[in-house]
Design an enzyme around this catalytic site. Structure first.
Site, mmCIF file in Angstrom:
data_model
loop_
_atom_site.group_PDB
_atom_site.id
_atom_site.type_symbol
_atom_site.label_atom_id
_atom_site.label_comp_id
_atom_site.label_asym_id
_atom_site.label_seq_id
_atom_site.Cartn_x
_atom_site.Cartn_y
_atom_site.Cartn_z
ATOM 1 N N ASP A 11 -73.634 35.078 -34.118
ATOM 2 C CA ASP A 11 -74.149 36.447 -34.043
ATOM 3 C C ASP A 11 -75.621 36.414 -34.425
ATOM 4 O O ASP A 11 -75.977 35.879 -35.472
ATOM 5 C CB ASP A 11 -73.397 37.363 -35.021
ATOM 6 C CG ASP A 11 -72.002 37.705 -34.504
ATOM 7 O OD1 ASP A 11 -71.675 37.330 -33.358
ATOM 8 O OD2 ASP A 11 -71.236 38.340 -35.250
ATOM 9 N N ASP A 130 -63.428 44.144 -25.629
ATOM 10 C CA ASP A 130 -62.920 44.390 -26.984
ATOM 11 C C ASP A 130 -61.683 45.257 -26.842
ATOM 12 O O ASP A 130 -61.777 46.391 -26.351
ATOM 13 C CB ASP A 130 -63.972 45.121 -27.827
ATOM 14 C CG ASP A 130 -65.191 44.246 -28.113
ATOM 15 O OD1 ASP A 130 -65.044 43.004 -28.135
ATOM 16 O OD2 ASP A 130 -66.293 44.797 -28.304
#
Lengths: 274, 205
Positions: A11, A130
């Site tokens: 990330d 997601d």
């Protein structure tokens, strides 16, 4: 034989890796290029760099990160986060990304998937999903008919980094995205993500069986057995993990050794013993 | 005098990783879309990603078709990567268009029932000795990403095979030409060895 892939995920916020990697004796473990090169040497099969920078102005920083990663890494890597237009896709690919992943922008503008796949090739367009388990009843269908939740739906797609429910069925959306031209699906279980209690195997298997392109399972890895489950019971082609590698719980070599000993085909790299 | 090592740029995918891999093994490649520079180069790399039919269109639009053919026919060191292999055959089933026709054969779709693209690391069984394929352990893993594969009629061209539903041609070698379906620039140390070999080979004369 085609091997299953192990993919660490980084990330990146404003050009720096979020979630420290302090255990590693690296010159600058907050530098995505340093960390990416480390995982390349360690035997990772691919990498995912996810830009979680909130502001669009900071996007240029990510282009520079991608360029520096491409200079040092000789395995494929995918870049995702905040890519909204074919022009964003082009910039990342030209900077050296092998694949780009589209999430919210694909939901808001499915034609972006189609146009990007036609222009750059299906092989470099990943649709990231997601998904969260449907708990009580079904909300009124707000999505396009072919991908809308119905009585049989088990998982709903969320957009905007998992903050907004979309009314879309995750399995249907995965299928639709590949019809539009996505060459791979990166599937994250929001229920499992961050808990280190294993991937959502039912979700992973449902999507893997619904599409004819490779599926990367994401969310929930806490042990090496979890990786095996995602690849075998979950029928995923690749397993993505962050914490277990970043915090040094396991090395890539340990993961591959475990998988190989349990009959999962993996690419043997330095330190892998079977 | 021509450039030493050129990478053919015909706007079909990103060349950066090929450039970096060549630089990593000590070469100084030039990128060009100028047919004359391709013709005069000492050694040529033809990369390519995406769809074979649009790559063929792009190659023709850049007026590079005849230059690439001439380089190959002149017997200069040549390395094709991914589409740079497929384009060498007569014809591709991807869009049903003719290709360069250097070698008789077709580019075929991978068989149904498998995940396509064939994406990830798979083994290459080397079946033919060539300087560009040396010092690579037998059955090493390389990174593939493709939905079609080259099927040359002359099986003696095949230098390496890979299994994915079918056993297909993962590399050809003929005279001073080598072309691979996999991406050596994305295949870690084994892939870099191919570029290292090619650079050394291109310097020989």
């Amino acid at each position: 034989m085609l091997t299953r892939r192990i993919i660490p995920c980084l990330d990146v916020d404003r050009g720096r890796v979020v979630k420290g990697v302090s255990f590693l004796n690296l010159r600058d473990a907050g530098d995505p290029a340093v960390l990416a090169a480390f995982y390349d040497r360690e035997g990772a099969d691919e990498l995912v760099l996810l830009d979680i920078t909130a502001s669009a102005e900071a996007r240029d920083i990510m282009v520079e990160v991608v360029r520096r990663v491409a200079d040092q890494v000789f395995i494929p890597f995918t870049v995702g986060g905040g890519l909204r237009a074919p022009e964003d896709v082009r910039r990342m690919l030209e900077a050296g990304a092998d694949k780009i992943s589209l999430n919210t922008s694909a939901i808001e503008d499915p034609q972006l998937v189609e146009r990007s796949a036609r222009r750059f090739g299906n092989q470099c367009i990943v649709v990231a999903i997601d998904a969260k388990a449907v708990t009580s009843g079904v909300r009124p269908a707000s999505a396009e008919g072919t991908v809308a939740l119905d009585q049989a739906s088990r998982w709903e797609v969320y957009s905007h980094g998992g903050r907004r429910p979309t009314g879309m069925d995750a399995v249907k959306w995965a299928r639709r995205a590949t019809e539009l031209g996505a060459g791979e699906v990166l599937l994250t279980s929001m229920n499992a993500d961050g808990h280190q209690e294993g991937y959502d195997l039912a979700l992973t298997r449902a999507v893997a069986q619904a599409v004819s392109v490779p599926v990367i399972a994401s969310g929930g890895a806490g042990t090496l057995e979890h990786l095996r489950q995602a690849l075998v019971e979950g029928e995923a082609d690749a397993a993505l993990a962050a914490s277990i590698f970043h915090y040094g719980t396991y090395s890539i070599a340990q993961a591959k050794t475990y998988l190989a000993r349990h009959g999962v085909p993996v690419r043997p790299t330095a330190g892998v013993s079977v | 005098m021509g450039k030493e090592l050129v990478i053919v740029d015909y706007q079909a995918g990103n060349l950066r990783s090929v450039v970096r891999a060549l630089e990593a093994v000590g070469a100084h490649p030039s990128i060009t879309s100028d047919p004359d520079e391709v013709r005069q180069a000492r050694a040529v790399v033809l990369p390519g990603q995406g769809a074979c039919d649009s790559a063929m269109v792009a190659l023709e639009a850049s007026q590079l078709t005849s230059a690439v053919k001439q380089v190959i026919q002149s017997g200069r060191p040549f390395l094709g990567v991914c589409l740079g292999l497929q384009l060498l055959l007569d014809f591709t089933e991807e869009g049903n268009v003719p290709c360069l026709g250097i070698f008789p054969g077709r580019v075929r779709r991978l068989p149904p029932g498998l995940k396509v693209p064939h994406m990830g690391w798979n083994q290459v069984h080397v079946v033919k000795d060539h300087p560009v394929l040396r010092d690579i352990p037998q059955d090493s893993y390389f990174y593939f990403v493709h939905s079609y594969y080259a099927d040359p009629e002359d099986s003696s061209l095949v230098a390496g095979t890979t299994s994915y539903g079918v056993s297909f041609c993962a590399a050809v070698a003929h005279d001073r030409l080598v072309a691979t379906q996999f991406h050596p620039e994305k295949s870690g140390p084994a892939g870099l060895q191919i570029y290292r070999n090619f650079v050394a080979y291109a310097k020989e004369d």
